[in-house]
Design an enzyme around this catalytic site. Structure first.
Site, PDB file in Angstrom:
ATOM      1  N   TYR A   1      61.425   8.387 -48.862  1.00 31.35           N
ATOM      2  CA  TYR A   1      62.639   7.581 -48.708  1.00 31.35           C
ATOM      3  C   TYR A   1      62.505   6.305 -49.545  1.00 31.35           C
ATOM      4  O   TYR A   1      62.425   6.361 -50.763  1.00 31.35           O
ATOM      5  CB  TYR A   1      62.902   7.299 -47.222  1.00 31.35           C
ATOM      6  CG  TYR A   1      64.298   6.784 -46.977  1.00 31.35           C
ATOM      7  CD1 TYR A   1      65.407   7.483 -47.457  1.00 31.35           C
ATOM      8  CD2 TYR A   1      64.511   5.594 -46.309  1.00 31.35           C
ATOM      9  CE1 TYR A   1      66.696   7.003 -47.266  1.00 31.35           C
ATOM     10  CE2 TYR A   1      65.800   5.099 -46.104  1.00 31.35           C
ATOM     11  CZ  TYR A   1      66.884   5.814 -46.585  1.00 31.35           C
ATOM     12  OH  TYR A   1      68.157   5.339 -46.401  1.00 31.35           O
TER      13      TYR A   1
ATOM     14  N   LYS B   1      74.009  34.320 -39.750  1.00 32.40           N
ATOM     15  CA  LYS B   1      74.077  34.585 -41.191  1.00 32.40           C
ATOM     16  C   LYS B   1      73.058  33.725 -41.933  1.00 32.40           C
ATOM     17  O   LYS B   1      72.384  34.196 -42.866  1.00 32.40           O
ATOM     18  CB  LYS B   1      75.486  34.267 -41.693  1.00 32.40           C
ATOM     19  CG  LYS B   1      75.768  34.788 -43.085  1.00 32.40           C
ATOM     20  CD  LYS B   1      76.142  36.252 -43.038  1.00 32.40           C
ATOM     21  CE  LYS B   1      76.665  36.743 -44.365  1.00 32.40           C
ATOM     22  NZ  LYS B   1      77.243  38.081 -44.278  1.00 32.40           N
TER      23      LYS B   1
ATOM     24  N   ASP C   1      84.086  35.497 -42.245  1.00 29.14           N
ATOM     25  CA  ASP C   1      84.962  35.653 -41.073  1.00 29.14           C
ATOM     26  C   ASP C   1      86.246  34.830 -41.179  1.00 29.14           C
ATOM     27  O   ASP C   1      86.625  34.102 -40.251  1.00 29.14           O
ATOM     28  CB  ASP C   1      84.198  35.287 -39.794  1.00 29.14           C
ATOM     29  CG  ASP C   1      83.163  36.345 -39.427  1.00 29.14           C
ATOM     30  OD1 ASP C   1      83.065  37.347 -40.158  1.00 29.14           O
ATOM     31  OD2 ASP C   1      82.466  36.174 -38.425  1.00 29.14           O
TER      32      ASP C   1
ATOM     33  N   ASP D   1      82.596  39.186 -46.444  1.00 31.67           N
ATOM     34  CA  ASP D   1      83.365  40.205 -45.733  1.00 31.67           C
ATOM     35  C   ASP D   1      84.146  41.081 -46.708  1.00 31.67           C
ATOM     36  O   ASP D   1      84.411  42.247 -46.423  1.00 31.67           O
ATOM     37  CB  ASP D   1      84.339  39.548 -44.749  1.00 31.67           C
ATOM     38  CG  ASP D   1      83.618  38.860 -43.608  1.00 31.67           C
ATOM     39  OD1 ASP D   1      82.587  39.380 -43.177  1.00 31.67           O
ATOM     40  OD2 ASP D   1      84.063  37.788 -43.178  1.00 31.67           O
TER      41      ASP D   1
ATOM     42  N   GLY E   1      92.913  45.279 -45.656  1.00 31.22           N
ATOM     43  CA  GLY E   1      92.405  43.937 -45.431  1.00 31.22           C
ATOM     44  C   GLY E   1      91.480  43.507 -46.551  1.00 31.22           C
ATOM     45  O   GLY E   1      91.421  44.124 -47.617  1.00 31.22           O
TER      46      GLY E   1
ATOM     47  N   ALA F   1      88.123  43.552 -46.965  1.00 27.34           N
ATOM     48  CA  ALA F   1      87.083  44.475 -47.410  1.00 27.34           C
ATOM     49  C   ALA F   1      87.687  45.676 -48.126  1.00 27.34           C
ATOM     50  O   ALA F   1      87.136  46.162 -49.118  1.00 27.34           O
ATOM     51  CB  ALA F   1      86.244  44.930 -46.216  1.00 27.34           C
TER      52      ALA F   1
ATOM     53  N   ASN G   1      84.207  49.018 -37.803  1.00 27.68           N
ATOM     54  CA  ASN G   1      83.143  48.399 -37.024  1.00 27.68           C
ATOM     55  C   ASN G   1      83.666  48.014 -35.634  1.00 27.68           C
ATOM     56  O   ASN G   1      84.711  47.380 -35.539  1.00 27.68           O
ATOM     57  CB  ASN G   1      82.646  47.148 -37.772  1.00 27.68           C
ATOM     58  CG  ASN G   1      81.402  46.548 -37.160  1.00 27.68           C
ATOM     59  OD1 ASN G   1      80.615  47.253 -36.558  1.00 27.68           O
ATOM     60  ND2 ASN G   1      81.242  45.250 -37.298  1.00 27.68           N
TER      61      ASN G   1
END
Length: 754
Positions: free
Chosen positions: A44, A99, A142, A167, A201, A203, A292
């Site tokens: 620092y 994730k 998501d 996704d 969608g 994907a 899924n």
């Protein structure tokens, strides 16, 4: 269709996992020492001013002086969480932490989860764009369609670092790899294939775009949504992203489109495909049912009407799992390492081809061992196993090369061979092999005795073992085991197999077997009757000997030494083998196998040699080239002492054998074995690098070292693992938690410690 596997567990277990110890799944750890005042001054003030000025003068040096180059943000607004829908930003945090963990676990990418409390597209874009100085890459997650398309495209245009909506593209890349291989197996040319995509969608559209980029003719692709075929001229429920893929066709329903189709890519809902639809497809159809968690059609249903089909799903309990974890960690690894400004189509295509090619190669021994069979390229293996340790090297380097070839790399790699080698060693193989052991247990489930099933921690482990699909727990306990299972949230307690010596019909056979073994060791028949009826370890071990189970885990209620005495009354070892214990210490850059940490107090020279051979074999099965060091306080005779002869004789025993295929050396202390600087003082050493197998001179030093390293948290400590017994037995420590017991149970069943 993603990395979220179809493993079963109770709500209570999931909440317990996330809340135990430090809440959540991630923490921040300093990468530099912070022990002294000088360390703090450098970290620092005033030392930090030097890199600040350097970065102000040349912004590119931020990659040299900060963590930016290995830092990815996982960002969402929680509008499309898993398959749960729009539950808001805060509710998405466990997923985003997960994730981040996957990034670190699979590709050594540091990651921070960021949840933005807004559904306003412009506010979301502005917030992410402002973070560019902090991160080396952005992983969007998501976010519902169609907003996700706008967000990703706008951020890619505004930002000079990689932006990737997993996704969309993650699923598309893995599916594309599978399609490449399925086409190869069935003798198809990509440009001639007729493809039907169900779902419109994020994907689905990404899959459609990528298969076209791979060479599938645009006119041969028909996309469907909940209203039917997306055809040219349709107006109902359309948007610009659907319109881009509107087909010139007379088909109006999914059933119409499926007739004569070569490939089905499903990213829609459970049960969308009927047996009749599958039956109407072209010969040797390629069916990717990726909804899924439940696919459009289950593989057994598809195979029943089309035994010639190649079938893939998003689930781990069927062959050919389309799992995003095969892609996104390594895509970012490669992109970060060349400082790519974006993740473009060329990098995605390169990733798909690399994954496809990997599935065609011979499967490594550690992967085959873990799964209990040798996987080979074919209809049931068109996509690599998610824990294949080669993914890091193969996929990351392919993505990096594509970034360089397509002109988006700001720091091209000069020596790709050296880069590939650096990727090989970046992660410890132990983590991958343990994961493979779990996958192997699922692929070849065994019956494992949990000998202390009256203990809550053991029951938790047994529940995790079964719900995780690792095998069948065989519980040893009294009648109240069922009540304890109910208290832990198990609804179908009667489905668990519980053995109780009070009423077991196996007791007479057990007594006969035990008496036959012990009658010449001073035991009377009534002694054997008492042990069978009262000693859970004896009873459990006899279940294995009678063929009622395959392996056993025990140890939480009695000391290790006492447990070993009880087990050894039933199960011994061959005269030519030595039973011993191994702890594995896994740190970021090095893994060390320490033996014998549990069994032999003062091993003889022959036993030390056996321990070295056995531990080296375990290391090999876990993906390492063993380099064995026999530990001592003496460095090749300096200083001399009274307890060195057996160590030197052990080395001589190995010297005299012509079947030893690993490096070994001794006697030597830890610094000479592990520190290359110290090792340079001994140029005659036969070790080509730092040792990774440490054979300790006695139980006291070995056990103390292992426990000290565990308590000091000097990396992750696995074990003790029991090696060398005639049957797969693992003895845990009394402090073991449920996860550690499950790991030992899996190791007992997997063959790694054989």
């Amino acid at each position: 269709m993603t990395e979220k596997a179809s493993v079963q567990f109770s709500e209570r277990e999931a909440l317990f996992f996330h809340s135990t110890g430090r809440p959540g799944k991630i923490e921040i750890i300093a990468s530099k020492p912070m022990a002294t005042q000088r360390d703090l001054s450098l970290a620092y003030s005033p030392g930090v001013a030097v890199p600040v000025l350097a970065i102000a003068a040349d912004p590119a040096t931020a990659y040299d002086y900060t963590a930016k180059g290995n830092l990815v943000a996982v960002i969402t607004n929680g509008t499309a969480i898993l398959g749960l829908g729009n539950l808001g930003a805060l509710a998405s945090k466990p997923v985003m932490e997960g994730k981040a963990v996957l990034f670190k676990r699979f590709a050594d990418v540091d990651s921070i989860d960021i949840e933005l409390k807004t559904e306003d597209v412009e506010r979301f874009i502005d917030a992410v764009e402002l973070m560019e100085p902090t991160f080396g890459g952005i992983n969007l997650e998501d976010i519902k369609a169609p907003e996700c398309f706008i967000i990703e495209q706008t951020l890619k245009e505004r930002m000079n670092i990689p932006v990737f909506h997993d996704d969309q593209h993650g699923t598309a890349i893995i599916a594309a790899a599978g399609v490449i291989n399925a086409a190869l197996i069935t003798g198809r040319d990509l440009k001639d294939m007729k493809v039907v995509v169900n779902g419109a969608g994020a994907a689905s559209i990404a899959c459609t775009e990528l298969v076209k980029a791979l060479g599938v003719a645009p006119d041969n692709v028909i996309m469907c949504d909940s209203k039917g075929v997306i055809y040219q001229g349709r107006t109902e429920g359309m948007n610009q992203w659907k319109s881009a893929h509107a087909a010139k066709t007379d088909a109006r329903t999914l059933a119409d489109a499926m007739q004569g189709a070569d490939v089905f890519l499903g990213l829609s809902v459970k049960g969308a495909v009927t047996a009749e639809m599958a039956k109407s497809m072209a010969p040797n159809p390629i069916i990717f049912a990726m909804a899924n968690p439940d696919p459009e059609i289950l593989p057994p249903e598809a195979k029943a009407v089309r035994p010639d089909a190649i079938v893939a799903t998003g689930r781990s309990d069927y062959p050919n799992q389309v799992n995003n974890v095969l892609g996104f960690p390594f895509i970012f690894r490669g992109a970060l390492d060349v400082r790519a400004t974006t993740i473009n189509e060329a990098m995605k295509v390169a990733c798909a081809h690399a994954i496809a090619e990997l599935a065609r190669e011979q499967v490594p021994e550690e992967v085959a061992l873990a799964y209990g069979k040798a996987h080979s390229f074919g209809p049931d293996y068109i996509i690599p196993a998610p824990f294949d340790p080669r993914l890091m090297e193969v996929v990351s380097s392919a993505v990096a090369q594509a970034a360089m070839d397509s002109g988006v790399a700001q720091k091209p790699i000069e020596d790709m061979d050296a880069y590939r080698q650096s990727l090989k060693v970046r992660l410890n193989p132990a983590t991958s092999v343990l994961a493979l052991a779990y996958e192997g247990a699922k692929a070849n489930p065994k019956r494992v005795v949990f000998a202390e099933a009256e203990e809550e921690v053991v029951l938790r482990a047994a529940i995790q073992f079964r719900d995780g699909g690792c095998g069948v727990p065989v519980l040893v306990g009294r009648d109240d085991v069922y009540d304890k299972l109910r208290a832990l949230g198990v609804a179908d307690v009667e489905s668990y197999e519980v053995h109780n010596s009070v009423n077991s019909p196996l007791v007479p056979r057990m007594v006969d077997m035990l008496y036959e073994r012990l009658q010449r060791r001073g035991y009377l028949r009534r002694d054997c009757e008492r042990m069978v009826n009262r000693d859970r370890n004896v009873f459990g071990a006899l279940l294995i000997e009678l063929g009622e189970a395959d392996a056993m885990i025990t140890g939480v209620t009695r000391t290790y030494a006492q447990t070993m005495r009880e087990v050894r009354r039933v199960i011994g070892q061959d005269e030519d083998r030595t039973a011993f214990g191994v702890h594995i210490v896994v740190s970021q850059n090095h893994t060390v196998f320490i033996a014998d940490t549990t069994v032999n107090e003062r091993p003889t020279a022959r036993e030390l040699a056996d321990i070295a051979i056995g531990t080296a074999a375990v290391a090999k099965r876990m993906g390492y080239e063993p380099r064995v060091a026999f530990m001592s306080y003496s460095t090749f005779g300096n200083p001399s002492g009274n307890f060195l002869s057996n160590i030197r004789e052990a080395v001589s025993i190995l010297d005299a054998r012509d079947d030893i295929d690993f490096e070994y050396e001794g006697e030597m202390p830890p610094d000479a074995a592990l520190n290359p600087v110290v090792a340079k003082n001994y140029p005659f050493s036969r070790l080509s690098g730092p040792a990774n197998v440490l054979v300790m001179p006695g139980l006291q030093s070995a056990n103390l070292s292992a426990k000290l390293l565990r308590e000091l948290k000097a990396g992750s400590v696995i074990g003790p693992m029991l090696v060398g017994m005639d049957r797969p037995i693992q003895v845990a420590t009394m402090s073991a938690n449920a996860s550690e017991l499950v790991t030992l149970a899996v190791l007992a069943a997997s063959g790694i410690t054989a």
